[in-house]
Design an enzyme around this catalytic site. Sequence first.
Site, PDB file in Angstrom:
ATOM      1  N   HIS A 333       0.856  -1.191   0.000  1.00 49.00           N
ATOM      2  CA  HIS A 333       0.000   0.000   0.000  1.00 49.00           C
ATOM      3  C   HIS A 333       0.886   1.233   0.000  1.00 49.00           C
ATOM      4  O   HIS A 333       1.988   1.225   0.551  1.00 49.00           O
ATOM      5  CB  HIS A 333      -0.908   0.002   1.234  1.00 49.00           C
ATOM      6  N   ASP A 391      -7.848  -4.754  -0.682  1.00 47.63           N
ATOM      7  CA  ASP A 391      -8.340  -5.108  -2.016  1.00 47.63           C
ATOM      8  C   ASP A 391      -8.147  -6.588  -2.324  1.00 47.63           C
ATOM      9  O   ASP A 391      -8.848  -7.142  -3.165  1.00 47.63           O
ATOM     10  CB  ASP A 391      -7.625  -4.270  -3.082  1.00 47.63           C
TER      11      ASP A 391
END
Length: 489
Positions: A333, A391
């Site tokens: 991320h 995700d």
Amino acid sequence: MAVIKEQPNPQESITVTDNRTGKTVTIPITNNSIPATAFTALKAPTTAGKRQEDDLGNGIRVYDPGFMNTAAIKSRITYIDGDAGELRHRGYPIEQLAERSTYLETAYLLIYGHLPDASQSKIWEYEVMHHTFLSEDLTSLLRSMRYDSHPMSIFITAFSSLSAYHPEANPSLAGQNLYTTSPELLNKQVIRALGKSSTIAALSLRIRMNRPAIAPRADLTYTENLLYMMDALSPADPYRPDPRLAKALDTLFILHADHEMNCSTAAMVHVGSSRVDPYSAIAAAASALYGPLHGGANEAVIRMLQRIGSVDRVPAFLEGVKKKKELLFGFGHRVYRNTDPRSTIIRKVAEEVFSILGRDPDGLIEIAQALRDAALKDPYFVERKLYPNVDYWSGLIYKTMGFPLDFFPVLFAVPRVSGWLAHWKQNLEEGTGKIWRPRQVYVGEGRRDYVELGEREARKVEDSREGVRELPHYQSRRRGPRGGVPAKL
């Protein structure tokens, strides 16, 4: 003032010397940040040989492509500690909210700064659920879109149209200070946007499936109503969604409600700084989310797993990632340098959904688990702190629940509306009141004089990015190319 002569705590400052001129400025540090405008004091003389376009007389500009280390706002909404893997909304850890709160309560928290009391909670839920209806003409407008339109295109179109249906809420018609002088009107638009976003989302899926619109039901919870509007066969259908699946979706909505100053939220606040109505700003934010680098990450995970195809091909795929021949989606991320705190929560949600609906028949869950286990044992990925993010699992949950891949960004957009509204409202109330206007560093041509068309030298266009070239025209062969003599058969 850029130059600080008296500093109560000299340790809470930095001193910068411009080696071109020898000038020194002392800049106060507040909340571990410094004002970028302080560098405008570092002006340099414009001398022979210096570019006019560098604007030396107005001080140094801070160049930060992609906003890698630029804070554009001061916020009270969401805090992220990327190194510790921590996420808090208004001070509350995301783990507590996901376990004990609801999406609508979390939305209230984000927008108004505190958890609602019992009376506020009852009124809030009632108002949001009774502002879920769309006008018939807006529904007709959306249904006129092609059946194969991307659901996000429909979602964006709907919000960009809503301002036309509420002229009293449009600052371009009712005055630019509308929302700073009328908090009641602001709150009504917040409730409208939250309520209607779920109905718009459901309608975008119904259009995609070529099914008639289903009116919302205010006697259901927020996510129950969304599932009902998507799956009911007709208005008379007594269908009621599985409350366990509705709860799972509600938890996902809490996890996606806000994530600080990301691309779409920045778009919301940037566009909102012009004092446009909130619906138009949401359309702009949703357009940012539409991009595959933002809202398409969970869809990319599914396509990656499909491309891998089987558990035994996981090792070869990871070797391809190491050799830069494959792209690894759903790991790492931009903010988190450790585990994404949402990924731990969503993993539990995934197991709950899998236990209800069964394993994905394509075997993607097994591939995902094998990929995760292999990556977490591989020093290459561990050293780079590439851990599964939110995700990675959300796409598997959505696919298991039967949502088409192109609907995934809409399921991201619906809960993120609350975060967008929270930042929009905060900037109205606590911002500078000025329209956002980033600076640039101009590196193009200096001044040059216009040359008449007949006097210009012929140019050989070799750069495919230059658009001056003939394009194919899809016309009947009877007309021929460019409407001339028909081509020879």
